[in-house]
Design an enzyme around this catalytic site. Structure first.
Site, PDB file in Angstrom:
ATOM      1  CB  THR A  57      -0.909   0.007   1.256  1.00  0.00           C
ATOM      2  OG1 THR A  57      -1.459   1.304   1.449  1.00  0.00           O
ATOM      3  CG2 THR A  57      -0.136  -0.347   2.521  1.00  0.00           C
ATOM      4  CG  ASP A  58      -1.217   4.983  -0.897  1.00  0.00           C
ATOM      5  OD1 ASP A  58      -1.729   4.300   0.026  1.00  0.00           O
ATOM      6  OD2 ASP A  58      -1.838   5.889  -1.487  1.00  0.00           O
ATOM      7  CD  GLU A  59      -3.134   3.780   4.764  1.00  0.00           C
ATOM      8  OE1 GLU A  59      -2.764   3.920   5.946  1.00  0.00           O
ATOM      9  OE2 GLU A  59      -4.316   3.618   4.437  1.00  0.00           O
ATOM     10  CE1 TYR A  69      -3.317  -2.559   5.916  1.00  0.00           C
ATOM     11  CE2 TYR A  69      -3.166  -0.228   5.343  1.00  0.00           C
ATOM     12  CZ  TYR A  69      -3.272  -1.554   4.958  1.00  0.00           C
ATOM     13  OH  TYR A  69      -3.321  -1.883   3.627  1.00  0.00           O
ATOM     14  CE  LYS A  94      -0.053  -4.566   3.117  1.00  0.00           C
ATOM     15  NZ  LYS A  94      -0.471  -5.933   2.643  1.00  0.00           N
TER      16      LYS A  94
HETATM   17  P1  NAD Z   1      -9.745  -7.330   2.582  1.00  0.00           P
HETATM   18  O1  NAD Z   1      -9.701  -7.038   4.035  1.00  0.00           O
HETATM   19  O2  NAD Z   1     -10.989  -7.077   1.818  1.00  0.00           O
HETATM   20  O3  NAD Z   1      -9.371  -8.869   2.333  1.00  0.00           O
HETATM   21  C1  NAD Z   1      -8.363  -9.513   3.039  1.00  0.00           C
HETATM   22  C2  NAD Z   1      -8.551 -11.012   2.854  1.00  0.00           C
HETATM   23  O4  NAD Z   1      -7.460 -11.685   3.510  1.00  0.00           O
HETATM   24  C3  NAD Z   1      -9.842 -11.548   3.458  1.00  0.00           C
HETATM   25  O5  NAD Z   1     -10.477 -12.433   2.550  1.00  0.00           O
HETATM   26  C4  NAD Z   1      -9.383 -12.296   4.707  1.00  0.00           C
HETATM   27  O6  NAD Z   1     -10.224 -13.381   5.063  1.00  0.00           O
HETATM   28  C5  NAD Z   1      -8.002 -12.761   4.272  1.00  0.00           C
HETATM   29  N1  NAD Z   1      -7.084 -13.001   5.405  1.00  0.00           N
HETATM   30  C6  NAD Z   1      -6.824 -12.152   6.443  1.00  0.00           C
HETATM   31  N2  NAD Z   1      -5.943 -12.730   7.280  1.00  0.00           N
HETATM   32  C7  NAD Z   1      -5.622 -13.939   6.759  1.00  0.00           C
HETATM   33  C8  NAD Z   1      -4.748 -14.973   7.148  1.00  0.00           C
HETATM   34  N3  NAD Z   1      -4.017 -14.900   8.277  1.00  0.00           N
HETATM   35  N4  NAD Z   1      -4.654 -16.083   6.371  1.00  0.00           N
HETATM   36  C9  NAD Z   1      -5.391 -16.183   5.229  1.00  0.00           C
HETATM   37  N5  NAD Z   1      -6.241 -15.239   4.812  1.00  0.00           N
HETATM   38  C10 NAD Z   1      -6.354 -14.123   5.567  1.00  0.00           C
HETATM   39  O7  NAD Z   1      -8.518  -6.552   1.962  1.00  0.00           O
HETATM   40  P2  NAD Z   1      -8.379  -5.850   0.525  1.00  0.00           P
HETATM   41  O8  NAD Z   1      -8.911  -4.485   0.602  1.00  0.00           O
HETATM   42  O9  NAD Z   1      -8.871  -6.782  -0.519  1.00  0.00           O
HETATM   43  O10 NAD Z   1      -6.785  -5.736   0.451  1.00  0.00           O
HETATM   44  C11 NAD Z   1      -6.009  -6.781  -0.132  1.00  0.00           C
HETATM   45  C12 NAD Z   1      -4.536  -6.399  -0.028  1.00  0.00           C
HETATM   46  O11 NAD Z   1      -4.326  -5.156  -0.692  1.00  0.00           O
HETATM   47  C13 NAD Z   1      -4.059  -6.188   1.402  1.00  0.00           C
HETATM   48  O12 NAD Z   1      -2.747  -6.708   1.494  1.00  0.00           O
HETATM   49  C14 NAD Z   1      -4.055  -4.671   1.591  1.00  0.00           C
HETATM   50  O13 NAD Z   1      -3.082  -4.284   2.534  1.00  0.00           O
HETATM   51  C15 NAD Z   1      -3.700  -4.234   0.192  1.00  0.00           C
HETATM   52  N6  NAD Z   1      -4.187  -2.896  -0.193  1.00  0.00           N
HETATM   53  C16 NAD Z   1      -5.502  -2.586  -0.108  1.00  0.00           C
HETATM   54  C17 NAD Z   1      -5.949  -1.337  -0.532  1.00  0.00           C
HETATM   55  C18 NAD Z   1      -7.403  -0.949  -0.481  1.00  0.00           C
HETATM   56  O14 NAD Z   1      -7.723   0.201  -0.819  1.00  0.00           O
HETATM   57  N7  NAD Z   1      -8.317  -1.836  -0.135  1.00  0.00           N
HETATM   58  C19 NAD Z   1      -5.026  -0.396  -1.014  1.00  0.00           C
HETATM   59  C20 NAD Z   1      -3.671  -0.745  -1.073  1.00  0.00           C
HETATM   60  C21 NAD Z   1      -3.262  -2.017  -0.678  1.00  0.00           C
END
Ligand code: NAD
Length: 341
Positions: free
Chosen positions: A124-126, A148, A152
């Site tokens: 993430t950009d964070e 968070y 990351k």
């Molecule tokens: P989300 O919370 O919707 O989904 C996370 C998934 O991971 C869920 O299905 C959860 O059940 C699973 N999970 C969590 N812990 C687990 C574990 N220990 N073992 C197996 N599965 C596990 O998240 P998202 O928004 O889809 O984000 C996905 C990735 O992208 C993350 O790594 C997040 O940091 C990154 N990200 C998200 C955004 C955003 O805007 N949503 C932006 C930048 C980066």
């Protein structure tokens, strides 16, 4: 193409990515490993289950024997699984460090042992923290402001150490805020939308001055696919290029799409741990050929429409126990005007 193990594939971005992979004829196998935390739902994969190339495994990325067993049957990993919600990280940080750091370490170590040909670690950009001015390129210092983002950033360093120490062919993507259908309704766009559609109020922190870059989830998935196929091992790719918007301007757009006005918004004082602005330079991913294709206004309208048409999907999720902390708008929404993940 690869036999791909997708962690967190029942979550928001992961499920879009799995569907995207399955649209390719040259992908022989896709396996989702997901612990189905409060954020993971097999319904997100929906019609993908009709594809015989998809296997779903309910399990934890911290389960090393299970990870080893799955790794042996795949040639690539795309690692989405994470605790992803900033506000939850303020109160339950340990789960974030367990999954986002140790979970990443478990996967990377196993991937190395099994000769995985490509590992994409999704970040993430964070991790760059709040920038008063300018934009972070991939070499910018990591200055995470909240647990968070710290988890990351630590996960990114662990992942990259497996490239440097063990030669694991690994890339990191760092994307800006994603939006689109099926996002868990604790994140700002679906949170605002679902509350407004229910006739409830939303809260905005400070003057709504916090700036985020909004990238449609399909654009992010296209960038991740590009990195899976063409990314150079050891490289980090910033993945943004969506639209910069203050939380006030974002709120105005969602209000309009939900047919509401500012009477539905309560402004409350800002809090300390509220990063003002994220901004990235994305030249490296552009050099790979990446261009975001989704217009924010059209993408937001389509997203709000999805929530309008699918209340059966999100209505149970905005109630306890899923949204235990999301029932009190002041508590749940601390910072939500500025954060999306
Ligand atoms: P989300 O919370 O919707 O989904 C996370 C998934 O991971 C869920 O299905 C959860 O059940 C699973 N999970 C969590 N812990 C687990 C574990 N220990 N073992 C197996 N599965 C596990 O998240 P998202 O928004 O889809 O984000 C996905 C990735 O992208 C993350 O790594 C997040 O940091 C990154 N990200 C998200 C955004 C955003 O805007 N949503 C932006 C930048 C980066």
């Amino acid at each position: 193409m690869y036999k791909v193990l997708v962690t967190g594939g029942a979550g928001f971005i992961g499920s879009h990515f799995v569907k995207r992979l399955l649209r390719r004829d040259d992908v022989p196998r896709v396996t989702v490993l997901d612990a189905l935390t409060y954020a993971g739902h097999t319904a997100n994969l929906g019609e993908a289950f009709l594809d015989p190339r998809l296997t779903f495994v309910h399990g934890n990325i911290l389960d090393a024997p299970l990870v080893d067993e799955l790794m042996a049957r795949h040639t690539a990993v795309v690692h989405f699984a994470a605790e992803s919600h900033v506000d939850r990280s303020l109160t339950t940080a340990n789960a974030f460090f367990a999954t986002n750091v140790l979970g990443t370490r478990t996967l990377a170590a196993s991937a190395g042992r099994h000769g995985i040909a490509k590992f994409v670690h999704v970040s993430t950009d964070e991790v760059y923290g709040s920038l008063a001015e300018g934009s972070a390129d991939e070499d910018a210092p990591l200055r995470p402001g909240v647990p968070y983002a710290a988890s990351k950033a630590a996960g990114d360093l662990v992942a990259l150490s497996h490239f440097r120490t063990y030669g694991l062919p690994l890339c990191v993507t760092r994307s800006s805020n994603n939006y689109g259908p099926r996002q868990f309704p604790e994140k700002v766009i679906p949170f605002f939308t679902t509350r407004l559609l229910q006739g409830e109020k939303v809260t905005l922190h400070g003057k709504g001055q916090h700036v985020r870059n909004w990238l449609h989830v399909e654009d992010n998935c296209a960038g991740i696919e590009l990195v899976l196929c063409d990314g150079k091992p050891g490289e980090i790719y910033n993945l943004g290029g969506g639209t910069d918007l203050t939380s006030r301007d974002l709120t105005a757009k969602i209000l309009a799409l939900c047919g509401k006005d500012w009477d539905s918004v309560t402004c409350i004082p800002d809090r300390k741990a509220n990063d003002l602005r994220y901004s990235m330079l994305c030249d490296k991913i552009a050099a790979l050929g990446f261009r975001p294709t989704r217009d924010l206004d059209a993408g937001l309208a389509e997203t709000v429409d999805w929530y309008r048409r699918n209340s059966d999907r999100w209505a149970p999720l905005v109630r306890a126990p899923y949204a235990a902390h999301a029932t009190d708008p002041t508590a749940s929404f601390a910072g939500e005007g500025a954060r999306a993940h």
